[in-house]
Scaffold this active site. Structure first.
Site, PDB file in Angstrom:
ATOM      1  N   CYS A   4       0.854  -1.185   0.000  1.00 41.14           N
ATOM      2  CA  CYS A   4       0.000   0.000   0.000  1.00 41.14           C
ATOM      3  C   CYS A   4       0.883   1.225   0.000  1.00 41.14           C
ATOM      4  CB  CYS A   4      -0.910   0.004   1.219  1.00 41.14           C
ATOM      5  SG  CYS A   4      -1.884   1.501   1.402  1.00 41.14           S
ATOM      6  N   ASP A   5       0.707   2.110  -0.972  1.00 37.42           N
ATOM      7  CA  ASP A   5       1.599   3.265  -1.088  1.00 37.42           C
ATOM      8  C   ASP A   5       1.472   4.216   0.078  1.00 37.42           C
ATOM      9  OD1 ASP A   5      -0.998   4.039  -2.282  1.00 37.42           O
ATOM     10  OD2 ASP A   5       0.011   5.944  -2.642  1.00 37.42           O
ATOM     11  N   CYS A  78      -2.676  -2.624  -8.089  1.00 41.85           N
ATOM     12  CA  CYS A  78      -3.103  -2.256  -9.437  1.00 41.85           C
ATOM     13  C   CYS A  78      -2.015  -2.577 -10.459  1.00 41.85           C
ATOM     14  CB  CYS A  78      -3.445  -0.779  -9.479  1.00 41.85           C
ATOM     15  SG  CYS A  78      -4.689  -0.314  -8.274  1.00 41.85           S
ATOM     16  N   GLU A 331      -4.808  11.445  -2.767  1.00 43.58           N
ATOM     17  CA  GLU A 331      -4.487  11.270  -4.174  1.00 43.58           C
ATOM     18  C   GLU A 331      -5.684  11.664  -5.021  1.00 43.58           C
ATOM     19  OE1 GLU A 331      -3.495   7.124  -4.718  1.00 43.58           O
ATOM     20  OE2 GLU A 331      -5.514   6.693  -5.408  1.00 43.58           O
ATOM     21  N   SER A 357      -2.715  10.042  -8.073  1.00 43.63           N
ATOM     22  CA  SER A 357      -2.507   8.606  -8.064  1.00 43.63           C
ATOM     23  C   SER A 357      -1.442   8.291  -9.104  1.00 43.63           C
ATOM     24  CB  SER A 357      -3.810   7.901  -8.435  1.00 43.63           C
ATOM     25  OG  SER A 357      -3.561   6.595  -8.888  1.00 43.63           O
TER      26      SER A 357
END
Length: 443
Positions: A4-5, A78, A331, A357
């Site tokens: 997870c960023d 993603c 984002e 994003s």
């Protein structure tokens, strides 16, 4: 480690502070879906763009539903070069993850072996007392990570995260250095959202070490002697890599460009800098002048875009979304995708003090510093003001005289935090701007 960023960089900062060994083994990327409308590969960004297309009648509700149901199959992050994948790739180049971390799909059996290898290695590191993150996060290793970033055109969020990591590790790393590395690094691997290949394609082509192998001889900022968690130097890992597909990882002669996929822009609108994913910008939008249409939040901008307020020739300005103004930097994939989905990608630009994003592409300039909440010029813009974006010359300017800017600044009301009381107000008051990774001020 969770993929997870929003938390992986924070985990690294914690490891740096605590002085403990750290190795990153992410959840891995998912495979792309198949767009039933176009027949092309699809991903999360495809869904957001489909929402924009549906809003202007370019797609039916039934088609939108089919895109939604097929674009994100299976587990993992993603499938494109979005933020989570971008950072997982950069961790390989920075020496903080074993080869394969950024590209082996989450559903691939090799992922489990990658976890096992990472677990075995961190036990050995813990017993040996290192290497520690501060042994690995150096100016050289950050140069390697940014070299990879430029060769692949990763998420603009990598700039924020890398600057924050550098600051926590005590490494002086100015934003301007990214343009120097960009100028010396060919753009050889274009993945979604900027291109039609996905991370799983890069995995088949040889992975991250293969990309570095391609550019190592040309990219003067690549430092082969930097150590890694594997116990080998990055140069040794790159030497062992094989390039298996010259379409996915282009040759230097056939590179998408001879400079990198990200660029830092400066000018009166961003005296401390701003960032654009230039590899995802159409050639016709590399130089663009348009009239500002201003929104004071992402939500306001989304309503305006979907409501038809944004027209060809506009520069959409979204402000008060920086570290202070947000507070935090949510984002903004929705507004950028709505612009693309409505067919405005080559006639409308977007400028914000917030962040995007990793799925964002198009003429979208983020991280404008100083931000509106700290008195930046972006907060003084009015609808109709001319804004020029010149990516080749690394410039971003509002066509306003110094006298006019001074006049507006004098009339401007003092910024007040959106949230009062509690930790969010404290964060807003202490957060630095994006030019230093949004790190807390310590002075």
């Amino acid at each position: 480690m969770p993929n997870c960023d929003k938390i992986v960089p924070g985990m690294l900062l914690g490891a740096i502070r605590a002085g403990i060994p750290a190795i990153f083994a992410s959840g891995g990327p998912m495979l792309p879906g198949r767009n039933p409308v176009t027949g092309a590969d699809s991903d999360l960004n495809t869904v957001f763009e489909a929402v924009g297309a549906h809003s202007v009648g370019r797609m039916t509700a039934a088609q939108l539903r089919k895109v939604e149901e097929t674009s994100c199959p299976g587990c993992g992050s993603c499938s494109g070069m979005f933020t989570a994948n971008s950072m997982n790739c950069l961790y390989e180049a920075m020496g903080l993850a074993l080869p394969g971390n950024g590209t082996i799909p989450a559903s691939d059996p090799r992922r489990k072996e990658h976890y096992r290898a990472s677990a075995r290695r961190i036990v050995r590191m813990a017993k040996a007392g290192g290497p520690l993150p501060k042994d690995l996060v150096t100016r050289d290793s950050i140069d390697n990570a940014i070299t990879l970033d430029m060769a692949m055109g990763g998420s603009t969020n990598t700039v924020l995260h890398t600057l924050a990591i550098a600051k926590e590790a005590g490494v002086e790393y100015p934003l301007d250095r990214m343009n120097e590395i960009s100028a010396a690094t060919p753009y050889v691997c274009k993945l979604a959202p900027s291109g039609h290949y996905h991370v799983s394609d890069l995995d088949k082509a040889g992975g991250i070490m293969a990309v570095l192998k391609r550019v190592a001889g040309k990219a003067k900022f690549f430092k082969p002697d930097a150590p890694t968690v594997s116990g080998k130097t990055i140069g040794a890992q790159v030497k062992a890599a094989k390039i298996l597909d010259d379409d996915v990882i282009r040759t230097i002669e056939n590179a998408y460009s001879q400079d990198g996929g990200l660029a830092v822009l400066k000018g009166n609108l961003a005296t401390q800098g701003s960032v654009v994913k230039k590899g995802g910008v159409a050639p016709s939008m590399m130089e663009f002048t348009g009239k500002a249409i201003c929104f004071d939040s992402q939500e306001e901008a989304c309503a305006g875009i979907l409501g038809g307020k944004v027209k060809p020739g506009h520069v959409v300005v979204i402000r008060y979304e920086g570290p202070k103004g947000g507070p935090g930097m949510q984002e903004m994939l929705a507004p950028t995708s709505y612009i693309i989905g409505q067919g405005l990608g080559e006639s409308v630009a977007l400028v914000t003090d917030g962040r995007f994003s990793g799925a964002t592409h198009g003429a979208c300039v983020g991280h404008v510093s100083p931000e509106a909440a700290e008195g930046g010029l972006i907060g003084l813009l009015k609808d109709g003001d001319l804004v020029t974006i010149d990516i080749p010359r690394r410039k971003i300017e509002a066509k306003l005289s110094k006298d006019e800017i001074a006049k507006r600044a004098k009339k401007a009301k003092a910024w007040k935090p959106r949230k009062t009381g509690g930790w969010l107000e404290r964060y807003a008051l202490l957060a630095g701007n994006a030019s230093a990774g949004g790190s807390f001020k310590r002075d």
